[in-house]
Design an enzyme around this catalytic site. Structure first.
Site, short mmCIF file in Angstrom:
data_model
loop_
_atom_site.label_atom_id
_atom_site.label_comp_id
_atom_site.label_asym_id
_atom_site.label_seq_id
_atom_site.Cartn_x
_atom_site.Cartn_y
_atom_site.Cartn_z
N GLU A 35 3.04 -14.38 -12.40
CA GLU A 35 3.56 -13.77 -11.17
C GLU A 35 5.08 -13.63 -11.22
O GLU A 35 5.65 -12.64 -10.79
CB GLU A 35 3.16 -14.59 -9.94
CG GLU A 35 1.68 -14.50 -9.60
CD GLU A 35 1.23 -13.10 -9.23
OE1 GLU A 35 2.03 -12.35 -8.66
OE2 GLU A 35 0.09 -12.74 -9.56
N CYS A 194 -2.26 4.28 -7.08
CA CYS A 194 -1.27 4.69 -6.07
C CYS A 194 0.13 4.43 -6.63
O CYS A 194 0.91 3.64 -6.09
CB CYS A 194 -1.50 3.92 -4.77
SG CYS A 194 -0.60 4.64 -3.38
N CYS A 210 -6.75 7.80 4.11
CA CYS A 210 -5.33 7.61 3.79
C CYS A 210 -4.49 8.64 4.56
O CYS A 210 -4.65 9.85 4.38
CB CYS A 210 -5.11 7.76 2.29
SG CYS A 210 -3.36 7.71 1.86
S1 SF4 Z 1 -5.15 8.34 -1.41
FE1 SF4 Z 1 -3.46 7.28 -0.43
S2 SF4 Z 1 -3.65 5.16 -1.06
FE2 SF4 Z 1 -4.91 6.38 -2.43
S3 SF4 Z 1 -3.62 6.87 -4.19
FE3 SF4 Z 1 -3.42 8.55 -2.78
S4 SF4 Z 1 -1.66 8.02 -1.52
FE4 SF4 Z 1 -2.30 6.14 -2.53
#
Ligand code: SF4
Length: 364
Positions: A35, A194, A210
């Site tokens: 970590e 992401c 999202c």
């Molecule tokens: S959908 Fe939203 S959370 Fe998923 S990769 Fe795309 S921006 Fe990121």
């Protein structure tokens, strides 16, 4: 909220990372080390450092007993050296205050040097299965996008909001036994789906709800910090050569590169010959300027002007905290990255010896 955790857990089981060197263990020491190394550093860079570190210091006791110099030497090249100093200090504290047993709650772990709330939570999750929320840089990015939260995530009111969101979205009581998978899912999603640039939303388990994806705001989130241009500093670094050896000087334990070995450093308006005579007790020939080198710290940029000097004679004065070493051996010391680059460039590339062509040519 349960759906959020379920989607992530199922996605991680199928598509997440399962074979990193620090996975599949409950050893809090191994998890703690990973970590800390992973703060500010990519997984691929960390792996060889992590393996070497675990080989040399396989447990808290061996780390606590090691000289700080040896710890810094293994960290050399990874940057952010306060992490290594804090690791060493925390290992000593665990030996002294906890009889060598790693503390088991997030609040106690968080009291050790160099461990913030999110890192303490991650250790509590992976080592002890505690249901704790994490909020590292990757998770901040996922949450600001998923919930469409504007504002720089380092700002305290945004941070407070994000902590509340991460706590609210922890797995429910019927899924608590999946806390490790859930936490790993958040880390994996931020690292491989992401991502900061070009997230792969088409394969994201959170895509349907999202906000950033649905509102076409991915590019704008998370809101970047308003950056001022970094101030530029300059310094002269001396490469002093005597009997095929160079001089390294130990830096003070606090401040930039604290406790590391470096080349003697001068202000740009200082005279190298005078400095050598007065502070190091050595006489040198005329300096040869080598190409400058730029290095960036978090808060400023440093332009290094290296100067090469042959030592002509040495008086009995011995500057404290200095040592003469062969350039090749210097690489085994805890040295900052730009010093390593300088030594590799001027002494250790193929066909280059201590009588480097650049130096010879300039001296001619
Ligand atoms: S959908 Fe939203 S959370 Fe998923 S990769 Fe795309 S921006 Fe990121």
């Amino acid at each position: 909220m349960a759906a959020f955790a379920t989607q992530l857990i199922q996605w991680q089981q199928k598509n997440g990372r399962h074979h990193l060197p620090w996975q599949g263990t409950r050893d809090p020491y191994a998890i703690w080390l990973s970590e800390i190394m992973l703060q500010q550093t990519q997984v691929n860079t960390v792996i060889p450092y992590y393996d070497r570190f675990m080989q040399s210091f396989p447990n808290i006791q061996s780390l606590a007993q090691a000289p700080l110099d040896a710890v810094l030497a293994l960290w050399s090249g990874l940057g952010y050296y306060s992490r290594a100093r804090n690791l060493h200090q925390a290992a000593c504290m665990i030996m002294q205050d906890y009889q060598g047993n790693f503390p088991q709650t997030r609040s106690l772990i968080q009291q050790l040097p160099g461990i913030g709330r999110s890192t303490a939570a991650a250790i509590a999750v992976f080592a002890y299965g505690k249901c704790e929320a994490i909020l590292d840089g990757n998770v901040k990015r996922v949450f600001t996008r998923y919930f469409g939260i504007p504002g720089y995530p380092g700002e305290s009111k945004i941070q407070t909001l994000l902590w509340r969101k991460t706590e609210e979205h922890l797995p429910g009581s019927n899924q608590k036994h999946h806390i490790e998978t859930y936490t790993q899912a958040l880390m994996d999603l931020g690292a491989i789906i992401c991502t900061r640039r070009k997230p792969i939303c088409t394969t994201c388990p959170l895509q349907k709800n999202c906000v950033a994806f649905n509102d076409n705001r991915i590019e704008q989130l998370p809101t970047p910090k308003i950056r001022k241009p970094l101030p530029q500093k300059e310094a002269i670094f001396l490469i002093l050569l005597q009997h095929q050896k160079i001089l390294l000087e130990k830096r003070p334990s606090t401040g930039i590169w604290g406790g590391l070995w470096s080349l003697p450093e001068l202000e740009v308006d200082e005279n190298a010959s005078t400095y050598c005579r007065q502070y190091l007790g050595i006489h040198v020939n005329l300096p040869t300027s080598l190409p400058s080198l730029d290095h960036q710290f978090t808060h400023f940029k440093l332009r290094i002007h290296p100067q090469f000097l042959q030592v002509v004679s040495q008086s009995m004065i011995k500057a404290p905290q200095t040592t003469w070493v062969k350039p090749h051996d210097a690489l085994k010391y805890a040295i900052p990255t730009p010093v390593r680059k300088l030594l590799e460039k001027h002494f250790l590339t193929d066909n280059v010896t201590l009588n480097h062509p650049i130096i010879d040519k300039n001296n001619a």
